[in-house]
Design a protein around this motif. Structure first.
Motif, PDB file in Angstrom:
ATOM      1  N   TYR A 204      27.336  96.825 -21.392  1.00 43.95           N
ATOM      2  CA  TYR A 204      26.111  96.084 -21.726  1.00 43.95           C
ATOM      3  C   TYR A 204      26.421  94.604 -21.965  1.00 43.95           C
ATOM      4  O   TYR A 204      25.802  93.728 -21.378  1.00 43.95           O
ATOM      5  CB  TYR A 204      25.462  96.698 -22.976  1.00 43.95           C
ATOM      6  CG  TYR A 204      24.116  96.111 -23.309  1.00 43.95           C
ATOM      7  CD1 TYR A 204      22.944  96.751 -22.886  1.00 43.95           C
ATOM      8  CD2 TYR A 204      23.996  94.933 -24.045  1.00 43.95           C
ATOM      9  CE1 TYR A 204      21.702  96.209 -23.174  1.00 43.95           C
ATOM     10  CE2 TYR A 204      22.773  94.388 -24.337  1.00 43.95           C
ATOM     11  CZ  TYR A 204      21.617  95.032 -23.913  1.00 43.95           C
ATOM     12  OH  TYR A 204      20.396  94.494 -24.202  1.00 43.95           O
TER      13      TYR A 204
ATOM     14  N   ILE B 222      14.775  86.974 -23.734  1.00 41.05           N
ATOM     15  CA  ILE B 222      14.938  86.390 -25.072  1.00 41.05           C
ATOM     16  C   ILE B 222      15.266  84.911 -24.982  1.00 41.05           C
ATOM     17  O   ILE B 222      14.621  84.080 -25.614  1.00 41.05           O
ATOM     18  CB  ILE B 222      16.055  87.127 -25.857  1.00 41.05           C
ATOM     19  CG1 ILE B 222      15.633  88.547 -26.207  1.00 41.05           C
ATOM     20  CG2 ILE B 222      16.432  86.357 -27.112  1.00 41.05           C
ATOM     21  CD1 ILE B 222      14.678  88.668 -27.350  1.00 41.05           C
TER      22      ILE B 222
ATOM     23  N   GLY C 286      18.785  94.163 -28.697  1.00 42.74           N
ATOM     24  CA  GLY C 286      18.772  94.927 -27.461  1.00 42.74           C
ATOM     25  C   GLY C 286      20.016  95.814 -27.370  1.00 42.74           C
ATOM     26  O   GLY C 286      19.943  96.994 -27.020  1.00 42.74           O
TER      27      GLY C 286
ATOM     28  N   THR D 183      12.320  92.189 -31.562  1.00 43.24           N
ATOM     29  CA  THR D 183      11.849  91.873 -30.208  1.00 43.24           C
ATOM     30  C   THR D 183      12.896  92.304 -29.177  1.00 43.24           C
ATOM     31  O   THR D 183      12.561  92.911 -28.157  1.00 43.24           O
ATOM     32  CB  THR D 183      11.558  90.367 -30.070  1.00 43.24           C
ATOM     33  OG1 THR D 183      10.705  89.979 -31.131  1.00 43.24           O
ATOM     34  CG2 THR D 183      10.891  90.059 -28.754  1.00 43.24           C
ATOM     35  N   GLY D 184      14.165  91.968 -29.452  1.00 43.33           N
ATOM     36  CA  GLY D 184      15.233  92.379 -28.537  1.00 43.33           C
ATOM     37  C   GLY D 184      15.253  93.889 -28.385  1.00 43.33           C
ATOM     38  O   GLY D 184      15.370  94.428 -27.276  1.00 43.33           O
TER      39      GLY D 184
ATOM     40  N   THR E 223      25.355  91.261 -19.806  1.00 41.57           N
ATOM     41  CA  THR E 223      24.653  90.138 -20.434  1.00 41.57           C
ATOM     42  C   THR E 223      25.337  88.831 -20.095  1.00 41.57           C
ATOM     43  O   THR E 223      24.709  87.873 -19.639  1.00 41.57           O
ATOM     44  CB  THR E 223      24.633  90.324 -21.962  1.00 41.57           C
ATOM     45  OG1 THR E 223      24.007  91.556 -22.265  1.00 41.57           O
ATOM     46  CG2 THR E 223      23.879  89.192 -22.639  1.00 41.57           C
TER      47      THR E 223
ATOM     48  N   LEU F 235      12.164  95.220 -26.491  1.00 40.11           N
ATOM     49  CA  LEU F 235      12.263  94.820 -25.086  1.00 40.11           C
ATOM     50  C   LEU F 235      13.161  95.812 -24.335  1.00 40.11           C
ATOM     51  O   LEU F 235      12.814  96.289 -23.246  1.00 40.11           O
ATOM     52  CB  LEU F 235      12.840  93.412 -25.031  1.00 40.11           C
ATOM     53  CG  LEU F 235      12.606  92.584 -23.778  1.00 40.11           C
ATOM     54  CD1 LEU F 235      11.123  92.478 -23.507  1.00 40.11           C
ATOM     55  CD2 LEU F 235      13.201  91.190 -23.979  1.00 40.11           C
ATOM     56  N   ALA F 236      14.301  96.147 -24.937  1.00 39.21           N
ATOM     57  CA  ALA F 236      15.222  97.090 -24.303  1.00 39.21           C
ATOM     58  C   ALA F 236      14.528  98.432 -24.064  1.00 39.21           C
ATOM     59  O   ALA F 236      14.615  99.016 -22.971  1.00 39.21           O
ATOM     60  CB  ALA F 236      16.458  97.273 -25.190  1.00 39.21           C
TER      61      ALA F 236
ATOM     62  N   VAL G  75      18.476  96.557 -17.976  1.00 39.09           N
ATOM     63  CA  VAL G  75      18.085  96.367 -19.380  1.00 39.09           C
ATOM     64  C   VAL G  75      18.819  95.165 -19.971  1.00 39.09           C
ATOM     65  O   VAL G  75      18.211  94.262 -20.543  1.00 39.09           O
ATOM     66  CB  VAL G  75      18.359  97.644 -20.213  1.00 39.09           C
ATOM     67  CG1 VAL G  75      18.210  97.355 -21.692  1.00 39.09           C
ATOM     68  CG2 VAL G  75      17.415  98.747 -19.788  1.00 39.09           C
TER      69      VAL G  75
ATOM     70  N   VAL H 218      19.603  89.397 -28.586  1.00 39.97           N
ATOM     71  CA  VAL H 218      20.488  90.139 -27.676  1.00 39.97           C
ATOM     72  C   VAL H 218      21.161  91.283 -28.441  1.00 39.97           C
ATOM     73  O   VAL H 218      21.286  92.400 -27.937  1.00 39.97           O
ATOM     74  CB  VAL H 218      21.529  89.188 -27.048  1.00 39.97           C
ATOM     75  CG1 VAL H 218      22.629  89.972 -26.336  1.00 39.97           C
ATOM     76  CG2 VAL H 218      20.853  88.238 -26.078  1.00 39.97           C
TER      77      VAL H 218
ATOM     78  N   VAL I 136      16.748  91.735 -21.008  1.00 42.35           N
ATOM     79  CA  VAL I 136      16.711  91.393 -22.435  1.00 42.35           C
ATOM     80  C   VAL I 136      17.282  89.982 -22.625  1.00 42.35           C
ATOM     81  O   VAL I 136      16.662  89.130 -23.270  1.00 42.35           O
ATOM     82  CB  VAL I 136      17.496  92.416 -23.284  1.00 42.35           C
ATOM     83  CG1 VAL I 136      17.754  91.864 -24.690  1.00 42.35           C
ATOM     84  CG2 VAL I 136      16.733  93.722 -23.363  1.00 42.35           C
TER      85      VAL I 136
END
Ligand SMILES: Nc1ncnc2c1ncn2[C@@H]1O[C@H](COP(=O)(O)OP(=O)(O)OP(=O)(O)O)[C@@H](O)[C@H]1O
Ligand SMILES: [Mg+2]
Lengths: 257, 258
Positions: free
Chosen positions: B184, B94, B169, B65-66, B188, B69-70, B86, B166, B90
């Motif tokens: 990144y 999440i 992503g 999913t991560g 986050t 999503l990214a 992004v 995470v 993410v």
């Protein structure tokens, strides 16, 4: 007159439109063995479950030691149930637990006994029903039907209850083992002074273990008397049942046109 | 028989009856959670079954999913400033929503079904009746440990899912999109607030309760042989999933309004 342990008065129970117990009354004397006979589907198991509060009757009173138990809740109900041991018709063994833990369950969970001690008692009770210590660590699914029945029996008597219900104790056992179980039931009543209520279709067993026999038909007790009177009951229904005749006042539903 | 009012009446009555039964069941279950004696041994067993053994499923779900999503944010959004967008979306997506909801739904499928099947089988083979005759309350022995175990372990699973999501992503961003890994992660951490994570964990505790409750309720009330157990299992998963989504909506509107 002997003391009554259980007294059922006009107990009725219906499921949907189907009346199963229809004003059933039965008195069970303390410290003796009563056997209930009757055709399949006449409500024998339902009667036991009503006494245990697993099924709530629609009407009637159930007195145990003089107390009406139908409305017992919470702690009172737990204390009440601690008097009982029950052998279920289908066994109802806990399939996630090994045999010895099944037998010791009431001791460990119900009475907080140490596991090691409860295990010793379980093995001793298993020996009484003819099962060796090697069976103790197997799971119920690994046993034959008759062995499961005997484990259920060991579980029912494990906590030395005051009142024991046996729902078809000898069904599915070979004749010799059936007689061993009969002797065990008699011994349990004698040794523990327990009150036994058994259900059976097996007349040989009924004659052997019963002090009293009662016959249930269409949700009522239609005859009740000492075991010695069963052959001259003067009741056509009882006569037909104990001799296993297809012809008589009891007509099976499947024979109806 | 086919009178429309009669049909509506029957449905309404059946629904009310079900709600009444469920309320009573919930009360019985919860009251046995707080009343002694406590069965820690059973609680431990259930935490293993509900929590630990769900880890692989939840971890895989979160990871993919991560990652996806990214990709979607990158392709769908403007490429301008994508490096920070992004990472933050993410992380927020999440922790606030997808972690709790997807983990909840996966656990509902895995654990809700197995609880319903187990208790349903115990019901139809009279094992639950047998518990009663052995002076053991079935709510205390069967329901309470499952409720507590699910309320404790589902948030832990979701916390792990947050981290793995995470990371998913991050993997896609650094390996496929050629983002700078350090930037990144910095993005986050900068944008993520404690509230984002805690709101998700609170939600997931509620989801855990719903899953165990539905499994136990439908299992307890199953009737008639194998078919009845099958129906209980299906109902447990379907009702738990719907209730999770509905509760998520309600909780989101409450939490983010304040
Ligand atoms: N929980 C229940 N819901 C609906 N009907 C039930 C339930 N339990 C029993 N019955 C019905 O009640 C009737 C009597 O059942 P019961 O199990 O008491 O029979 P029984 O006398 O023990 O028969 P058997 O000798 O075959 O064991 C049956 O027709 C059964 O279908
Ligand atoms: Mg029966």
């Amino acid at each position: 007159m002997t003391k009554l342990k259980i007294d059922l008065k006009n107990v009725s129970k219906r499921f949907g439109s189907k009346t199963v117990l229809n004003g059933l009354s039965l008195s069970i004397p303390s410290g003796e063995s009563t056997v209930v006979i009757g055709g399949s589907g006449t409500g024998k198991s339902v009667m036991l479950k009503c006494i245990l509060g697993i099924i709530t009757p629609d009407a009637g009173e159930i007195l145990v030691d003089g107390v009406d138990v139908v409305k017992l809740r919470g702690g009172d109900r737990d204390a009440y149930l601690a008097k009982f041991g029950m052998l279920f018709q289908g066994g109802a063994l806990f399939d996630s637990l090994p045999v010895w833990e099944n037998v010791a369950f009431g001791l460990i969970q119900g009475r907080n006994m140490a596991r090691g001690k409860a295990r010793d008692i379980a093995i001793e009770k298993l020996a009484k029903v003819g099962l060796g210590a090697d069976v103790a660590k197997l799971y119920p699914a690994e046993l034959s039907g008759g062995m499961q029945k005997r484990v259920g029996l060991a579980r029912a008597i494990a906590a030395d209850p005051e009142i024991i219900f046996f729902d078809e104790p000898t069904t599915g056992l070979d004749p010799i083992m059936a007689d061993v179980i009969n002797d065990l039931i008699i011994a349990t009543v004698k040794d523990l002074g327990a009150t036994a209520l058994s259900i059976t279709h097996d007349m040989a067993s009924a004659r052997k273990i019963a002090d009293h026999i009662a016959m249930i038909y269409k949700g009522r007790i239609i005859w009740n008397g000492p075991v010695g009177r069963i052959d001259d009951s003067g009741n056509d229904y009882v006569d037909q049942f104990i001799h296993g005749r297809a012809e008589g006042p009891i007509t099976m539903d499947l024979l109806k046109p | 028989m086919w009178n429309p009012f009669a049909i509506i009446g029957r449905v309404v009555l059946a629904t009310l009856e079900e709600i009444g039964q469920l309320s009573l069941f919930t009360w019985n279950g919860v009251s046995h959670v707080v009343r002694p004696p406590y069965f820690f041994r059973l609680l431990g067993q259930q935490m293993m079954r509900i929590g630990y053994f769900s880890l692989p499923v939840v971890a895989m779900t979160a990871f993919f999913t991560g990652g996806v999503l990214a990709l979607q944010i990158y392709y769908g959004g403007s490429q301008y400033n994508s490096e920070s967008i992004v990472a933050t979306i993410v992380a927020l997506g999440i922790t606030r929503e997808l972690g709790p909801v997807l983990a909840g739904l996966m656990v509902a499928g895995r654990v809700g079904a197995s609880i319903a099947a187990e208790l349903g089988t115990m019901r139809v083979t009279e094992q639950i009746d047998a518990l009663t005759t052995l002076s053991t309350n079935p709510y205390k022995y069967l329901v309470a440990p499952r409720l507590v175990a699910a309320v404790i372990t589902v948030p832990i699973l979701v916390l792990i899912a947050d981290i793995i999501g995470v990371m998913g992503g991050y993997m896609v961003a650094t390996k496929n999109l050629d983002f700078n890994g350090g930037v990144y992660l910095a993005n986050t951490i900068d944008f993520l607030k404690t509230d984002d994570v805690t709101s998700g964990l609170i939600k997931s505790a509620v989801f855990g309760f719903i899953i165990a409750l539905m499994g136990c309720f439908h299992g307890f009330n199953s009737k008639g042989g194998a078919q009845g157990v099958g129906r209980a299992t299906t109902n447990a998963v379907v009702t738990a999933s719907i209730l999770i989504l509905a509760a998520d909506y309600v909780m989101t509107s409450l939490i983010f309004k304040s």
